[in-house]
Each structure stands twice: as C-alpha cells, then as structure tokens.
Enzyme design. Sequence first.
Site, PDB file in Angstrom:
ATOM      1  N   GLY A   1     -40.425  24.404  13.357  1.00 26.05           N
ATOM      2  CA  GLY A   1     -39.809  23.963  12.114  1.00 26.05           C
ATOM      3  C   GLY A   1     -39.115  22.627  12.185  1.00 26.05           C
ATOM      4  O   GLY A   1     -38.905  21.979  11.165  1.00 26.05           O
TER       5      GLY A   1
ATOM      6  N   ASP B   1     -34.313  23.588  13.541  1.00 25.75           N
ATOM      7  CA  ASP B   1     -34.238  23.727  12.099  1.00 25.75           C
ATOM      8  C   ASP B   1     -33.330  24.870  11.676  1.00 25.75           C
ATOM      9  O   ASP B   1     -32.767  24.864  10.597  1.00 25.75           O
ATOM     10  CB  ASP B   1     -35.615  23.896  11.477  1.00 25.75           C
ATOM     11  CG  ASP B   1     -36.314  25.162  11.917  1.00 25.75           C
ATOM     12  OD1 ASP B   1     -36.038  25.635  13.031  1.00 25.75           O
ATOM     13  OD2 ASP B   1     -37.139  25.682  11.156  1.00 25.75           O
TER      14      ASP B   1
ATOM     15  N   ASP C   1     -29.270  30.552  14.421  1.00 23.96           N
ATOM     16  CA  ASP C   1     -28.739  31.856  14.034  1.00 23.96           C
ATOM     17  C   ASP C   1     -28.404  32.761  15.215  1.00 23.96           C
ATOM     18  O   ASP C   1     -28.010  33.888  15.036  1.00 23.96           O
ATOM     19  CB  ASP C   1     -29.691  32.581  13.075  1.00 23.96           C
ATOM     20  CG  ASP C   1     -31.023  32.943  13.706  1.00 23.96           C
ATOM     21  OD1 ASP C   1     -31.271  32.567  14.871  1.00 23.96           O
ATOM     22  OD2 ASP C   1     -31.825  33.611  13.045  1.00 23.96           O
TER      23      ASP C   1
END
Length: 96
Positions: A38, A92, A95
């Site tokens: 990403g 990108d 988390d």
Amino acid sequence: MKILVSAAEIQASVESLADLIRERERDRPLTVIAIMTGSIVFLADLIRKLDMPLRVGVVQTSSYRGTVRGPISINADMMPDITDRDVLLVDDIFDT
C-alpha cells in the site's frame, strides 16, 4: 463524489514531509524502506522530492490470514543491508 483532500493538498503535504526529511538528514545517505504494497505510490511521490543520496528497499508484511488477524510475518528478501544506515520506514497503515 465529494473530494476530501485535493491532489494539490496531498502534493503540498508530501513536499512538506520531504523538506523535513532533508533538513533532518542534512545530505547523509538515507535508506527508505517501503512496507509493501500500500505504501508504494506514496513512496514514489516522496522519493521524487528527496534530492539527496538514498537507497530504496521493500519488505512485505502481513498479520492477516483472510479476515483473521494473527502473528506478523515479514518477507525481507528485497530489503538492502541497513547496517550503520539512517533508515526511514514508509507504511500506509499502522495498527500493530
């Protein structure tokens, strides 16, 4: 479709980030590692603005198997040697 952030605003942000990186690194060689996949488009925009010595590498990571989150797996086959190098990780999503 409603545009939330214009292309010009994105490019201005990329330029601002590149300015901060150049100021921090002061022409020291930099290795930029992209966390696939990403981040590749953002990485390309960023390194075009970094007029300084740099190397680029990629690592592929995954913590999801289908829809189930599991342990992080890392494939660093395409990553250059980073011993004694300043390294910038470009991702990108953050988390974990």
